[in-house]
Design a protein around this motif. Sequence first.
Motif, PDB file in Angstrom:
ATOM      1  N   LEU A 272      70.551  57.746  14.641  1.00  0.00           N
ATOM      2  CA  LEU A 272      71.469  59.082  14.565  1.00  0.00           C
ATOM      3  C   LEU A 272      71.809  59.446  13.786  1.00  0.00           C
ATOM      4  N   LYS A 273      70.644  59.375  12.688  1.00  0.00           N
ATOM      5  CA  LYS A 273      70.081  60.518  11.610  1.00  0.00           C
ATOM      6  C   LYS A 273      69.610  61.675  11.658  1.00  0.00           C
ATOM      7  N   LYS A 274      69.096  61.924  13.172  1.00  0.00           N
ATOM      8  CA  LYS A 274      68.717  62.410  13.319  1.00  0.00           C
ATOM      9  C   LYS A 274      69.920  63.029  14.150  1.00  0.00           C
ATOM     10  N   ILE A 275      70.646  63.384  14.527  1.00  0.00           N
ATOM     11  CA  ILE A 275      72.274  63.344  15.983  1.00  0.00           C
ATOM     12  C   ILE A 275      72.852  63.979  14.397  1.00  0.00           C
ATOM     13  N   LEU A 276      72.403  63.250  13.303  1.00  0.00           N
ATOM     14  CA  LEU A 276      73.519  64.362  11.706  1.00  0.00           C
ATOM     15  C   LEU A 276      72.816  64.879  11.649  1.00  0.00           C
ATOM     16  N   SER A 277      72.099  65.513  11.793  1.00  0.00           N
ATOM     17  CA  SER A 277      70.994  67.212  11.466  1.00  0.00           C
ATOM     18  C   SER A 277      71.686  67.673  11.852  1.00  0.00           C
ATOM     19  N   ALA A 278      72.330  68.548  13.598  1.00  0.00           N
ATOM     20  CA  ALA A 278      72.939  69.025  14.331  1.00  0.00           C
ATOM     21  C   ALA A 278      74.914  69.072  14.139  1.00  0.00           C
ATOM     22  N   ASN A 279      74.790  67.736  13.691  1.00  0.00           N
ATOM     23  CA  ASN A 279      76.678  67.297  13.774  1.00  0.00           C
ATOM     24  C   ASN A 279      76.759  66.738  12.893  1.00  0.00           C
ATOM     25  N   GLU A 305      75.246  61.291   3.633  1.00  0.00           N
ATOM     26  CA  GLU A 305      74.877  62.571   2.345  1.00  0.00           C
ATOM     27  C   GLU A 305      74.743  61.544   0.566  1.00  0.00           C
ATOM     28  N   ALA A 306      76.191  60.574   1.190  1.00  0.00           N
ATOM     29  CA  ALA A 306      76.364  60.153  -0.838  1.00  0.00           C
ATOM     30  C   ALA A 306      75.391  59.029  -0.003  1.00  0.00           C
ATOM     31  N   LEU A 307      75.131  58.271   1.698  1.00  0.00           N
ATOM     32  CA  LEU A 307      74.551  57.089   0.784  1.00  0.00           C
ATOM     33  C   LEU A 307      72.936  57.110   0.266  1.00  0.00           C
ATOM     34  N   ILE A 308      72.353  58.976   1.009  1.00  0.00           N
ATOM     35  CA  ILE A 308      71.727  59.679   0.676  1.00  0.00           C
ATOM     36  C   ILE A 308      70.618  60.168  -0.690  1.00  0.00           C
ATOM     37  N   GLU A 309      72.197  59.709  -1.762  1.00  0.00           N
ATOM     38  CA  GLU A 309      72.219  60.540  -2.645  1.00  0.00           C
ATOM     39  C   GLU A 309      71.055  60.121  -3.332  1.00  0.00           C
ATOM     40  N   GLY A 341      59.054  65.914   9.811  1.00  0.00           N
ATOM     41  CA  GLY A 341      59.947  65.569  10.239  1.00  0.00           C
ATOM     42  C   GLY A 341      61.791  65.645   9.667  1.00  0.00           C
ATOM     43  N   CYS A 342      61.200  64.755   8.133  1.00  0.00           N
ATOM     44  CA  CYS A 342      62.460  65.221   7.373  1.00  0.00           C
ATOM     45  C   CYS A 342      62.526  65.585   6.735  1.00  0.00           C
ATOM     46  N   THR A 343      62.562  67.613   7.196  1.00  0.00           N
ATOM     47  CA  THR A 343      62.716  68.649   6.463  1.00  0.00           C
ATOM     48  C   THR A 343      64.279  69.067   7.301  1.00  0.00           C
ATOM     49  N   ARG A 344      64.162  68.440   8.577  1.00  0.00           N
ATOM     50  CA  ARG A 344      65.535  68.752   8.987  1.00  0.00           C
ATOM     51  C   ARG A 344      66.484  68.556   8.441  1.00  0.00           C
ATOM     52  N   VAL A 345      66.838  67.240   7.501  1.00  0.00           N
ATOM     53  CA  VAL A 345      67.605  66.647   7.286  1.00  0.00           C
ATOM     54  C   VAL A 345      68.706  68.265   6.049  1.00  0.00           C
ATOM     55  N   PRO A 346      69.790  68.788   6.398  1.00  0.00           N
ATOM     56  CA  PRO A 346      70.327  69.786   6.073  1.00  0.00           C
ATOM     57  C   PRO A 346      70.773  69.108   4.460  1.00  0.00           C
ATOM     58  N   ALA A 347      70.804  68.610   4.136  1.00  0.00           N
ATOM     59  CA  ALA A 347      70.616  67.934   2.799  1.00  0.00           C
ATOM     60  C   ALA A 347      69.273  68.884   1.272  1.00  0.00           C
TER      61      ALA A 347
END
Length: 710
Positions: A272-279, A305-309, A341-347
Amino acid sequence: MSVVGVDFGTLNTVIAVARNRGVDVITNEVSNRATPSLVGFGPKARYLGETAKTQEISNLKNTVSCLKRLAGRSLKDPDVQIEQQYVSAALVECGAQVGAEISYLGKKEKFSATELVAMFLSKVKQTAQAELRLPVSDIVMSVPAWFTDVQRRSLMDAAEIAGLKMLRLMNDTTAAALGWGITKLDLPGPEEKPRRVAIIDIGHSDYTCSIIDFKKGELAVKATACDRHFGGRDFNLALVKHFEKEFKARFKIDITTNPKAMVRVETSCEKLKKILSANQQAPLNIESLMNDVDVNGMITRQEFEALIEPMLLRVTAPIEQALADAKLAKEDIDVIELVGGCTRVPALKDRIQEYFGKQLSFTMNQDEAIARGCAFSCAILSPVFKVRDFAVQDICSYPIEFSWEKDQDIPDEDTSLTVFQKGNVLPSTKILTFYRKQAFDLEARYAKPELLPGKVQPFIGRFSVKGVKADPKTEFMICKLKARVNIHGILNVESGYYVEDQEVEEEVKDEEGEKKDPEAMETDGEKKDSKTKTRKVKKQVRKGDLPIVAGVTSLDQPALAAAAEKENSMAMEDKLVADTEEKKNELEAYIYEMRNKLDEQYADLANDDEKDKIRAKLTETEDWLYEDGEDATKAIYVAKMDEIRAMAGPVAQRHFDKVEAERQAVQAKLDAEAAAKKSNDDEAKKQAEPAKDEVMTDAEAPQPETEAKE
């Protein structure tokens, strides 16, 4: 000799090899470029890498993950207690370090973290050898920069148990930096201002930022800062907790009570996290999660993004610390290169870019950059490859001090000294001088225990200096000890020796330190004073060696040999089980194949009596295979197949003879056609030759004859 670089990760491990055309990342047995860092245990054999991942959910209690983060730790360490929520197997005390208690070959067994890492490295070695078709012995492996001496020694021991020689333990960001710099042809020269690069590595479990100066043919690490508990798995955990609450409210199930359900949800959250990096949004659907309940959900990127703030608020802390240690401002950084790999998270990218106020760089493969850097380092250290010279200068992560007992004859002597400061160049050697009358001990430890991860003990090693005797002239011996932090980041007192003060003569230079012009004419007076002037000075002259007995956290040779023998024994058992399973599958496939052949290819070549006997044998063997033959030995499976082959042999021979006769008939026909064609061609050629001669005669007839006729 092979040249292999290994990025040993918490979640996955990437293997790269240096070849003549460059560095390649190799694939494992299922063609994946990354192998899960898992070790599992079963009733017959071990499961390593991909096979461990395949059976993880059905064999949770006997599958160990987070191998790297357990190495060199004790069970009481608070960091190990944090790891327990990610490790399904039971963690127990195993000697001086943490280990896992599992069920293996039907018995309860305990394996230390070092042994578990060695098992996985054996799989890495096997994967590399299968790709290269060569024996693999030398590797360079990556480690987090925050690893201490005991953790590094644990990995060195694991490599030796697995039959690998560790050429270098390399910090993650330093390996990435080498991969970045060695391909650049436009780096500044020695006299120019260096190019300053921030290498930021955010992986599955930790976050490291290194500030590195690049010049032509060299890199120097200026500062490194880490956050040991910041990575992709923390983002996954935020999603798991979110859906845990949602499932409780919507489906009335508590996944925290079911370990298998937790693992399935975590695996889905990773995707899910990987999908959210592009969608902008992503669905979650899991069938029969627990209690036969199907679950589903949906989450948007904004919700994620609110969850990982709370995590995002910590993003700039390691960068600020690294810049402060390097005594630089963010404006001084020329390039910000992101890996992991984690640096793909847009936030995450947005926060880092906002901090620096300039574009980020992604010129390297985020998942493979570290493994490639390790392979480059291995090629540099290996005599087999000729690589562009590139010097790598790393630094110590923690200050190291030596302490010793006060000598009664030296009342004002200090009893401790910080020999290697934080940020000290690595590798580095220091000479310690002691004045002693008898053998003495000194202890190495980290000077600031509060900087160490978790509750890692500051103790590094105790070194006993033997063979010390007082000099009758001076009443003491001048002892020199060579302390070194090597390229692995490991401290040792490598050697000891004693010296004596002796008077030696040395040449005295002119007052201005200038030599006379050899062509200048000498006067009579100068000739009289032409003798070389000398003076006696005291110098320390090395007289002999001092034996040193080291007590460090590494395993001793007998323990290493025993562990290596145990690993070899388990590897042989694994191979036997794999071979046995292969023969069992071959027997099963042969039974089905023979039934089909009796109905098709062999139908006209065997009488009914022969067919009935073979079919009866096939049915008997099949029944045995699915009942008593489930756990038979390799030899029995081979014998059963040989029995069927012997019975079906005459029929198979008839089929072979028939096929061979048909083949020969076809070949004879082809030969006859070829011969006929050749004969026709020869005949046509013979018929064409006279006509050709006639034409040539007409064309080349002498002109005088024609004139005579006229």
